[in-house]
Design a protein around this motif. Structure first.
Motif, PDB file in Angstrom:
ATOM      1  N   ARG A 195      -1.782  -4.037   0.635  1.00  0.00           N
ATOM      2  CA  ARG A 195      -1.384  -4.324  -0.753  1.00  0.00           C
ATOM      3  C   ARG A 195      -2.561  -4.071  -1.687  1.00  0.00           C
ATOM      4  NH1 ARG A 195       2.632  -6.689  -3.639  1.00  0.00           N
ATOM      5  NH2 ARG A 195       3.818  -6.965  -1.700  1.00  0.00           N
ATOM      6  N   LEU A 196      -2.318  -3.311  -2.725  1.00  0.00           N
ATOM      7  CA  LEU A 196      -3.300  -3.066  -3.781  1.00  0.00           C
ATOM      8  C   LEU A 196      -3.193  -4.206  -4.793  1.00  0.00           C
ATOM      9  CD1 LEU A 196      -3.937   0.325  -5.560  1.00  0.00           C
ATOM     10  CD2 LEU A 196      -3.667  -1.775  -6.905  1.00  0.00           C
TER      11      LEU A 196
ATOM     12  N   LEU B  42       1.469   1.363   1.568  1.00  0.00           N
ATOM     13  CA  LEU B  42       0.637   0.664   0.594  1.00  0.00           C
ATOM     14  C   LEU B  42       1.555   0.215  -0.531  1.00  0.00           C
ATOM     15  CD1 LEU B  42      -2.167  -0.180  -0.493  1.00  0.00           C
ATOM     16  CD2 LEU B  42      -2.371   2.110  -1.488  1.00  0.00           C
ATOM     17  N   VAL B  43       1.552  -1.075  -0.845  1.00  0.00           N
ATOM     18  CA  VAL B  43       2.451  -1.613  -1.861  1.00  0.00           C
ATOM     19  C   VAL B  43       1.648  -2.296  -2.962  1.00  0.00           C
ATOM     20  CG1 VAL B  43       4.312  -1.929  -0.193  1.00  0.00           C
ATOM     21  CG2 VAL B  43       2.725  -3.819  -0.640  1.00  0.00           C
TER      22      VAL B  43
ATOM     23  N   ARG C  72      -4.366  -7.085   3.377  1.00  0.00           N
ATOM     24  CA  ARG C  72      -3.198  -6.972   4.250  1.00  0.00           C
ATOM     25  C   ARG C  72      -1.987  -7.639   3.614  1.00  0.00           C
ATOM     26  NH1 ARG C  72      -5.752  -9.393   9.646  1.00  0.00           N
ATOM     27  NH2 ARG C  72      -6.846 -10.567   8.035  1.00  0.00           N
ATOM     28  N   ASP C  73      -0.840  -7.012   3.758  1.00  0.00           N
ATOM     29  CA  ASP C  73       0.414  -7.586   3.270  1.00  0.00           C
ATOM     30  C   ASP C  73       1.103  -8.314   4.415  1.00  0.00           C
ATOM     31  OD1 ASP C  73       2.304  -7.666   0.950  1.00  0.00           O
ATOM     32  OD2 ASP C  73       3.646  -6.772   2.440  1.00  0.00           O
ATOM     33  N   GLU C  74       2.110  -9.097   4.075  1.00  0.00           N
ATOM     34  CA  GLU C  74       2.855  -9.808   5.112  1.00  0.00           C
ATOM     35  C   GLU C  74       3.663  -8.852   5.982  1.00  0.00           C
ATOM     36  OE1 GLU C  74       5.224 -12.659   3.092  1.00  0.00           O
ATOM     37  OE2 GLU C  74       3.542 -13.954   2.550  1.00  0.00           O
ATOM     38  N   ALA C  75       4.127  -7.738   5.414  1.00  0.00           N
ATOM     39  CA  ALA C  75       4.904  -6.774   6.186  1.00  0.00           C
ATOM     40  C   ALA C  75       4.010  -6.066   7.199  1.00  0.00           C
ATOM     41  CB  ALA C  75       5.547  -5.753   5.249  1.00  0.00           C
TER      42      ALA C  75
END
Length: 322
Positions: A226-227, A261-262, A218-221
């Motif tokens: 996140r990869l 997805l970032v 999981r990303d903060e956004a």
């Protein structure tokens, strides 16, 4: 060595495994072949029936009957293949993943009992002997893409991710131990606290040894995954492993309900850009920075998971960033 020597070893090892499965529940309620099919489906993000047939050396009619039973039981779904509409794509349902997970857990327990009977001082010798058997019997054959299996992590895999990232980046780009520290923190955070429904690690395995990895966290956004830590071992490149690992993350993130997805990488990793572009990622920002003992250009990439998946092509691969 003679044919009889190999046959004698096969009988011995089969008896050892059979004795461990004293309750005959290891594969229940499935046959050994059905369990192998479930295993392959669980360790491949998207698989065609034709690929399964080739990988497991199964008769087409026999495999069709197995898949029909799985579909009736709600374990699999079938649809047109992304590679060829004339072929059938097979994917596990949530119920199918649960069934495959149970079989995998039983297998781990069974092998764990076998390993527990081996004195600790003899285990390195046993592991080396098993590696020797694999290497000798596969030395004359070039690895094929279908020989690679994507699986979940096993004990020791997270440590392998840290060690191999540090070693490969040091050898190929001269990165210093700062990068190993970064990877160690990423892995430790995942190990200590992650949601298996929203976060996952994949290991690419070839001939029983790990040759690649990737992570989805999981990303903060909001609604963003996140990869991270995509890596393919040098000797395993050219088999489409990087492409499969990225595809696994994209499919997982989309099914988990993420919108975006970032990833962050560096411009020196040219092969990675090819893979990211092929899967629809867009470069959104670049910034020069001094990290890992080198002057680098960091890059932020993003993929809109709500967009219709595009057509994918195979391509080159190499070392990747986190």
């Amino acid at each position: 060595m003679t044919v009889q020597d190999i046959r004698a070893f096969n009988r011995f090892y089969t008896n050892v495994i059979g004795a461990l499965d004293y309750g005959r529940h290891l594969y229940a309620p499935y046959t050994l072949t059905e369990s192998r099919v479930l295993y392959e489906l669980a360790h491949s993000a998207r698989t065609d029936a034709a690929d399964l047939r080739t990988r497991l050396s199964l008769d087409a009619g026999y495999l069709s009957r197995i898949l029909n039973r799985f579909e009736r039981d709600g374990l699999v779904e079938r649809g047109p293949s992304e590679k060829d509409p004339r072929r059938r794509r097979v994917t596990l349902t949530a119920r199918g993943r649960d069934a495959a997970g149970l079989l995998d857990e039983r297998a781990r327990e069974t092998v764990g009992r076998l390993l527990a009977s081996v004195p600790p001082e003899d285990r390195p010798r046993l592991a080396e002997a098993m590696r020797t058997v694999r290497e000798v019997l596969t030395a004359r054959r070039r690895p094929r893409p279908e020989d690679v299996v994507l699986r979940d992590t096993a004990p020791g895999d997270l440590g392998w991710i840290v060690q191999r990232n540090a070693a490969v980046y040091a050898a190929e780009f001269g990165w210093n131990p700062d990068y190993e520290g970064l990877v160690a923190r990423i892995v430790a955070d995942f190990a200590e606290d992650h949601d298996p429904h929203l976060e996952r690690v994949w290991i690419a395995e070839l001939d029983g040894r790990p040759v690649g990895c990737v992570m989805c966290v999981r990303d903060e956004a909001p609604a963003t995954a996140r990869l991270r830590l995509l890596l393919v071992e040098p000797e395993a490149r050219g088999l489409g492993i990087g492409d499969r690992l990225v595809r696994a993350v994209v499919d997982f993130a989309r099914e988990a309900g993420y919108r975006d997805l970032v990833l962050w990488t560096n411009s020196v990793l040219a092969a990675a850009r090819t893979v990211y572009l092929r899967h629809g990622f867009s470069l959104v920002a670049e910034r020069p920075h001094r990290s890992f003992g080198q002057d680098l250009v960091g890059q932020d990439w993003r993929l809109d998971l709500r967009a219709t998946p595009g057509r994918r092509r195979a391509g080159a691969e190499g070392t990747y960033d986190e």
